[in-house]
Design a protein around this motif. Structure first.
Motif, mmCIF file in Angstrom:
data_model
loop_
_atom_site.group_PDB
_atom_site.id
_atom_site.type_symbol
_atom_site.label_atom_id
_atom_site.label_comp_id
_atom_site.label_asym_id
_atom_site.label_seq_id
_atom_site.Cartn_x
_atom_site.Cartn_y
_atom_site.Cartn_z
ATOM 1 N N PRO A 7 1.064 -1.260 0.055
ATOM 2 C CA PRO A 7 0.023 -0.204 -0.019
ATOM 3 C C PRO A 7 0.758 1.403 -0.043
ATOM 4 C CG PRO A 7 0.205 -1.028 2.078
ATOM 5 C CD PRO A 7 0.798 -1.927 1.128
ATOM 6 N N THR A 8 2.199 1.033 0.235
ATOM 7 C CA THR A 8 3.091 2.325 0.114
ATOM 8 C C THR A 8 3.368 2.861 -1.153
ATOM 9 O OG1 THR A 8 4.900 1.014 0.115
ATOM 10 C CG2 THR A 8 4.324 1.591 2.221
ATOM 11 N N GLY B 205 1.714 -12.261 5.683
ATOM 12 C CA GLY B 205 0.929 -11.469 4.648
ATOM 13 C C GLY B 205 0.609 -10.225 5.450
ATOM 14 N N ARG B 208 2.891 -7.914 7.514
ATOM 15 C CA ARG B 208 3.510 -6.953 6.674
ATOM 16 C C ARG B 208 2.711 -5.846 6.023
ATOM 17 N NH1 ARG B 208 8.729 -6.390 6.585
ATOM 18 N NH2 ARG B 208 9.695 -5.514 4.323
ATOM 19 N N TYR B 209 1.711 -6.221 5.392
ATOM 20 C CA TYR B 209 0.901 -5.119 4.912
ATOM 21 C C TYR B 209 0.334 -4.072 5.978
ATOM 22 C CZ TYR B 209 -2.755 -4.132 1.601
ATOM 23 O OH TYR B 209 -3.591 -3.442 0.655
ATOM 24 N N SER B 212 3.330 -1.876 6.692
ATOM 25 C CA SER B 212 3.523 -0.751 5.609
ATOM 26 C C SER B 212 2.411 0.407 5.520
ATOM 27 C CB SER B 212 4.029 -1.170 4.151
ATOM 28 O OG SER B 212 2.951 -2.392 3.914
ATOM 29 N N SER B 213 1.236 -0.203 5.688
ATOM 30 C CA SER B 213 0.136 0.950 5.665
ATOM 31 C C SER B 213 0.153 1.949 6.617
ATOM 32 C CB SER B 213 -1.277 -0.018 5.887
ATOM 33 O OG SER B 213 -2.366 0.712 6.140
#
Lengths: 305, 326
Positions: A7-8, B205, B208-209, B212-213
């Protein structure tokens, strides 16, 4: 499996991913890339392991102490020892030798499957992004539909209808895993085709094909490289799961997955049959993922500080 | 909101048609005919009998006619009869298996979100500390570990070596004579390993998501503003940052569904759980075409519904989406 969308990465309304163009023909680009990659210890380790795996696959006949197919009725299911480093299986075959030969199959399947998925994904992504309009609409709906199927169900169904063999496995993994690549390439093409040098190429009368393959494709190569590296790890995992279920690479060809099948059958008597091939899969997939993430980070200019 | 919903549901129709087309193509483009399997079991089948079977399944008609007929029957939820010896309607066979697979996946999904989200937030907030690095290593190993192998190791350790947990099925022998409490405890014991492995496999998964969000949101100006106002870091993260960071996670739910449902083949086969994945695996091994087609369509349909739910949730959480702005 491993390539989660991040999403970055900023994207605008039309879905362009805002990534700067990386040109592999540019030596300055190499210097920056390499400098950043080298500082990432995880990535370098991953790269080294991948290199070692290649060497092992190539030199397998010289490394293995035993013939991986040699049956020995007197040495059935013996635990690891000085003569059989990883023990023997239910037919007295040397597990170490079979794991080494299994590396060949895994790399082979990984690379060919990813090659197939790259070719399909790149073609669809290029056509979709470059021509837009109804071609884009139809191709992207096709991608959406393919993404709806539980991947493993689709793979199993296709293999069941065709005879399971190493070629079919590679083909089926390839044709069920190209959707991510197609979306990625499409996004790249959308942002590249608005640039001045494409306009320049058009103004001197370059054909569509020349613009696509000569000017757009090379500039979209960097993210494709990342997707491919991560894809190899995913393909190896899928192959091993299929072989484990008995519908992948067929015995007597040794694959990490099908060694694990006998590991399951003899779980109570021979832990070594399960432990080592699984470790091999873990290390290999980990190495490809670290390498792929390392390449991605090194290509990302926002991280260059 | 209603127009958005209507639009979104209308968009499902072409996707549904596409799903059935691909399923049909996969089955019918393959060499050989579905009846070959039934016929090869009894080699004495005469040419006329073969023709009769072909007519019975409508295989003597052109492909597009077959497709339309199949579509028509499917609209009435009739997937035909299984080729397996029991010859039962596929719809019944699937219906009795789906609840097991869905509830296992649901439990694993809840655990996954309960564990992965805090891990991801923690890693983002403590960026570049030892904790973050430790979590990163865990995430990478989680990505690379073949879950069926992990299942084998745990079965060996907890089932064979220590003998603490049962390694197959959902109930022990004689569980039907147990009292309710004992029955439930027995079920729980059987669930620990499969659910544990399923959850672990998907933790990487999502965390990690989430990380970064969260990192993306923390960089925004309004977070700096919140900090500048002198709000405690806890409030900044949990009240201001988290809400926006959770938005992309909703979509993650949507596209992790096909993987979850597909993965049930492996878990249910290893742990001998009588769910849809095991049924599909058995169908594949016997080339039970009606069953394969039925489960493929239903699996894809479930994903479609999941995606729809995720989109609707997203539009509730983020008003910009339903007003068509981005």
């Amino acid at each position: 499996m491993s390539a989660i969308p991040s999403p970055t990465r900023a994207s605008d309304k039309a879905g362009h991913e805002v990534t700067p163009v990386m040109d592999f023909r540019n030596s300055y680009f190499y210097a920056v890339f390499w400098k950043s990659f080298r500082r990432n210890r995880f990535a370098v380790t991953g790269g080294a392991v991948v290199a070692i795996l290649f060497a092992i696959s190539l030199l397998a006949p010289f490394i293995t102490p035993w013939d991986p197919a040699a049956i020995n009725a007197y040495q059935v299911l013996t635990p690891p020892s000085a003569t059989h480093w990883m023990g023997t299986d239910e037919l007295g075959r040397d597990v170490f030798s079979r794991v080494i030969y299994g590396a060949r199959i895994s790399l082979y399947v990984g690379f060919v499957a990813v090659g197939i998925s790259l070719v399909i994904g790149v073609m669809i992504g290029l056509a979709s992004g470059f021509y837009g309009g109804w071609i884009d609409a139809i191709l992207m709906r096709f991608v959406d539909i393919m993404l709806c199927f539980p991947t493993f169900f689709l793979i199993l169904a296709m293999i069941a209808l065709l005879e399971p063999s190493i070629w079919i496995i590679m083909l089926v993994i390839g044709v069920t895993s190209w959707m991510g690549v197609a979306r990625l390439v499409r996004a790249e093409v959308l942002s590249i085709k608005e640039r001045d040098y494409i306009m320049a190429a058009r103004s001197i009368g370059a054909s569509d094909m020349r613009i696509i393959f000569r000017h757009i494709l090379p500039n979209a190569a960097a993210p494709m490289l990342v997707a491919a590296t991560l894809g190899v790890g995913g393909a190896i995992l899928t192959e091993s799961a299929l072989s484990f279920l008995g519908i992948g690479v067929q015995p007597p060809i040794p694959s990490w997955g099908n060694i694990l099948t006998s590991g399951k059958d003899y779980l109570e008597f021979a832990w070594w049959l399960s432990l080592f091939p699984g470790l091999a899969i873990l290390v290999t997939v980990l190495a490809y993922n670290l390498l792929g993430e390392g390449i991605r980070d090194a290509l990302d200019p926002r991280l260059h500080r | 909101m209603i127009t958005y919903l209507a639009k979104r549901i209308l968009m499902l129709i072409p996707l549904l048609i596409g799903i059935t087309l691909i399923t049909f193509a996969v089955i019918h483009l393959a060499p050989g005919e579905p009846v070959d399997m039934q016929i090869s079991m009894s080699p004495k089948v005469s040419a006329e009998a073969r023709q009769r079977i072909r007519e019975f399944y409508g295989l003597d008609k052109p492909l597009h006619v077959q497709y339309v007929q199949w579509l028509g029957r499917m609209a009435r939820l009739d997937f035909g009869r299984s080729f397996a010896p029991d010859n039962r309607p596929v719809t019944d066979k699937i219906a009795e298996r789906i609840p097991i697979t869905l509830s296992l996946n649901l439990i694993a999904l809840i655990l996954e979100f309960g564990i992965a989200l805090p891990i991801g937030i923690l890693a983002a907030v403590r960026r570049d500390t030892m904790l973050d690095k430790g979590i990163t290593v865990f995430v990478f190993v989680g990505f690379a570990v073949p879950t069926f192998w992990l299942a084998l190791l745990l079965m060996y350790f907890f089932g064979v070596k220590l003998g603490w947990l049962p390694i197959s099925g959902l109930h022990s022998l004689g569980s039907d004579r147990m009292g309710l409490f004992a029955w439930f405890a027995d079920l729980l014991k059987h669930l620990i390993l499969p659910i544990g492995v399923m959850t672990f496999g998907s933790l990487a998964g999502l965390s990690r998501y989430m990380r970064s969000s969260m990192l993306e949101v923390i960089r925004q100006d309004y977070i700096t503003t919140a900090r500048a106002k002198g709000l405690p870091e806890r409030t900044v993260i949990l009240r201001h940052a988290l809400r926006n960071a959770l938005l992309p996670v909703i979509t993650f739910l949507g596209f992790s569904l096909p993987g979850l449902i597909g993965g049930s083949v492996i878990f249910e086969t290893i742990f001998a759980i009588p769910g849809m994945g095991q049924l599909f695996y058995q169908g594949v091994m016997m080339r039970d075409y009606p069953l394969i087609m039925g489960i493929l369509v239903i699996g894809a349909f479930l994903t479609l519904i999941g995606n729809l739910l995720a989109d609707v949730c997203y539009s509730i959480a983020d008003p910009r989406i339903r007003q068509g702005r981005t």
